[in-house]
Design an enzyme around this catalytic site. Structure first.
Site, PDB file in Angstrom:
ATOM      1  N   PHE A 129       0.851  -1.185   0.000  1.00 16.02           N
ATOM      2  CA  PHE A 129       0.000   0.000   0.000  1.00 16.02           C
ATOM      3  C   PHE A 129       0.891   1.240   0.000  1.00 16.02           C
ATOM      4  CE2 PHE A 129      -2.947   3.163   1.763  1.00 16.02           C
ATOM      5  CZ  PHE A 129      -4.001   2.975   0.876  1.00 16.02           C
ATOM      6  N   ASP A 201       2.212  -4.905   8.482  1.00 17.68           N
ATOM      7  CA  ASP A 201       0.994  -4.114   8.357  1.00 17.68           C
ATOM      8  C   ASP A 201      -0.168  -5.100   8.248  1.00 17.68           C
ATOM      9  OD1 ASP A 201      -1.189  -2.588   7.525  1.00 17.68           O
ATOM     10  OD2 ASP A 201       0.006  -1.274   6.258  1.00 17.68           O
ATOM     11  N   TYR A 226     -10.740   0.582  11.131  1.00 22.27           N
ATOM     12  CA  TYR A 226     -11.947   0.976  10.397  1.00 22.27           C
ATOM     13  C   TYR A 226     -12.341  -0.009   9.306  1.00 22.27           C
ATOM     14  CZ  TYR A 226      -8.427   3.100   7.260  1.00 22.27           C
ATOM     15  OH  TYR A 226      -7.342   3.324   6.448  1.00 22.27           O
ATOM     16  N   LYS A 227     -11.561  -1.069   9.123  1.00 19.16           N
ATOM     17  CA  LYS A 227     -11.926  -2.074   8.130  1.00 19.16           C
ATOM     18  C   LYS A 227     -12.695  -3.205   8.820  1.00 19.16           C
ATOM     19  CE  LYS A 227      -7.794  -1.144   5.280  1.00 19.16           C
ATOM     20  NZ  LYS A 227      -8.321   0.020   4.593  1.00 19.16           N
ATOM     21  N   ARG A 375     -12.511  -5.007  -6.598  1.00 19.28           N
ATOM     22  CA  ARG A 375     -12.299  -5.684  -5.315  1.00 19.28           C
ATOM     23  C   ARG A 375     -13.645  -5.953  -4.650  1.00 19.28           C
ATOM     24  NH1 ARG A 375      -8.308  -2.775  -1.300  1.00 19.28           N
ATOM     25  NH2 ARG A 375     -10.124  -1.405  -1.179  1.00 19.28           N
TER      26      ARG A 375
END
Length: 414
Positions: A129, A201, A226-227, A375
């Site tokens: 990322f 990560d 938050y995922k 996705r």
């Protein structure tokens, strides 16, 4: 061919299907983007009201003590710890993933400078990322100590890239674009054999996979809430430091919340011996408190059950697309192998962006990533097998009948 009734039967036998009722999910939406932003726990609205009206509105500054605000980063860290294979006292919830990565890498490089000053290579993936790469670049440029970032193009190149000159390895366990999972245990062991420290990560794995940081002997890790943890947009992230490294963990963002005696107001910084040394300044209490609403749902199940459902959901989606869309040029870039798959399924297609936008207009929310990647994230706590069937059927219908706008204008946030 798998039918809608087959999927309904799977839902009836799903041991965690009832947890879906604890989320606010619009009745006309199938939400397959929890790998980017999790759904809202129903408890979140009441918790927000409690903080704003009672804890802040009525109790005011007393709530730092009476409502436990000051201890919240540590308490939430202890709630999260079992979900990533950490021990109590090794995790705090704080700041953003990017800032926590900066802290972890700064600490790792300082440790290496003291023991192995000749090690100047940091290894990562080119497909990592981007913010992780940017933070590495920013820190090493600022240090100006000769560090170099070496990027590999394929996961299988990592073992040869990690060598005796490597100071730190910064990897994301599940790739944000493809959903491919790296072998944390094997790569950590190899890095240690070369004298390197590892920073993982967990943004796309924590809350969806059976992560076991201590069993893998990892050194540090960061991730977001938050995922899959459903903490809300921009929710604070977390940082984990293995207990063996805590005495040596120092970073340049040495704010007063990380002080051994913060209210003594000393002019010199002395870090607390605990994981709270990873904290910086005063926390955003409202957003921090909402993380607990998401974590509380995890206490009603276990990660093994969540992972089994994750694999079942993604297996089903892949099989349905194989059956229904084989002639439409979709390229699966997510591994079929369970050991190498996260909790999302990604396909490449020349019209990926307009297809995703057309699905969203139908109430089926996935997302798009460059280049040409659709996705679909599957969150076991609230996604059903019937959701999967309807999503695959809608995609088939669009491809069969060209029901999408090829030149759809791109949004700022895709």
């Amino acid at each position: 061919m798998i039918t809608l009734n087959d999927c309904a039967q799977l839902d009836r036998h799903d041991p965690i299907a009832h947890l879906r009722e604890q989320f606010n999910l619009p009745p006309d939406v199938i939400y397959l983007d929890g790998n980017s932003l999790g759904a809202q726990p129903k408890a979140a609205a009441a918790r927000t009201q409690q903080i704003v009206q009672h804890e802040w509105g009525n109790d005011l500054i007393r709530s730092w003590n009476t409502a436990g605000w000051f201890e919240l980063p540590s308490r939430l860290g202890d709630m999260l710890a079992p979900l990533i294979g950490a021990k109590s006292g090794e995790v705090v919830v704080t700041d953003s993933t990017s800032i926590n990565l900066f802290k972890a890498l700064a600490a790792a490089l300082q440790m290496q400078e003291k023991k192995h000053p000749s090690k100047k290579i940091i290894v990562s993936e080119r497909s990592n990322f981007p913010t992780d790469l940017y933070m590495i670049q920013g820190l090493t440029d600022w240090l100006n100590l000769g560090y170099e970032l070496h990027l590999v193009d394929k996961p299988e190149q990592l073992t040869s890239a990690i060598n005796k000159d490597t100071a730190a390895v910064v990897l994301t366990q599940v790739n944000y674009r493809s959903g491919e999972q790296l072998d944390m245990r094997a790569l950590t062991a190899h890095a240690h054999a070369q004298g390197a420290l590892t920073i993982w990560d967990l943004a796309h794995s924590a809350g969806a996979l059976e992560v076991d940081l201590n069993a893998c002997q990892a050194d540090m890790a960061v991730g977001c809430c938050y995922k899959y943890f459903n903490g809300g947009p921009g929710a604070p992230a977390f940082i984990w430091v293995a207990e063996r490294h805590l005495p040596h963990f120092r970073h340049p963002l040495s704010g007063w919340w990380g002080h051994a005696n913060p209210f003594a107001m000393h002019e010199s910084f002395a870090p607390t011996p605990s994981i709270r040394r990873a904290l910086c300044g005063t926390q955003g209490i409202i957003s921090l408190a909402l993380v607990e609403c998401g974590l509380a749902i995890f206490q009603q199940t276990d990660m093994a059950t969540i992972r089994r459902k994750s694999l079942a959901l993604t297996d089903l989606f892949i099989q349905l697309i194989d059956e229904q869309c084989a002639t439409h040029g979709l390229k699966l870039i997510t591994p079929r192998d369970h050991a190498r798959r996260g909790s999302q399924v990604s396909y490449m297609h020349p019209h990926a962006y307009p297809l995703i936008q057309a699905l969203i207009k139908r109430g089926i929310i996935g997302d798009y990533r460059e280049p040409s990647v659709m996705r679909f994230g599957f969150t076991p706590l609230y996604n059903s097998f019937v959701d999967v069937w309807h999503a695959a059927d809608a995609l088939r219908d669009m491809l069969d009948n060209n029901n999408y706008e090829i030149n759809a204008p791109k949004n700022t946030v895709t």
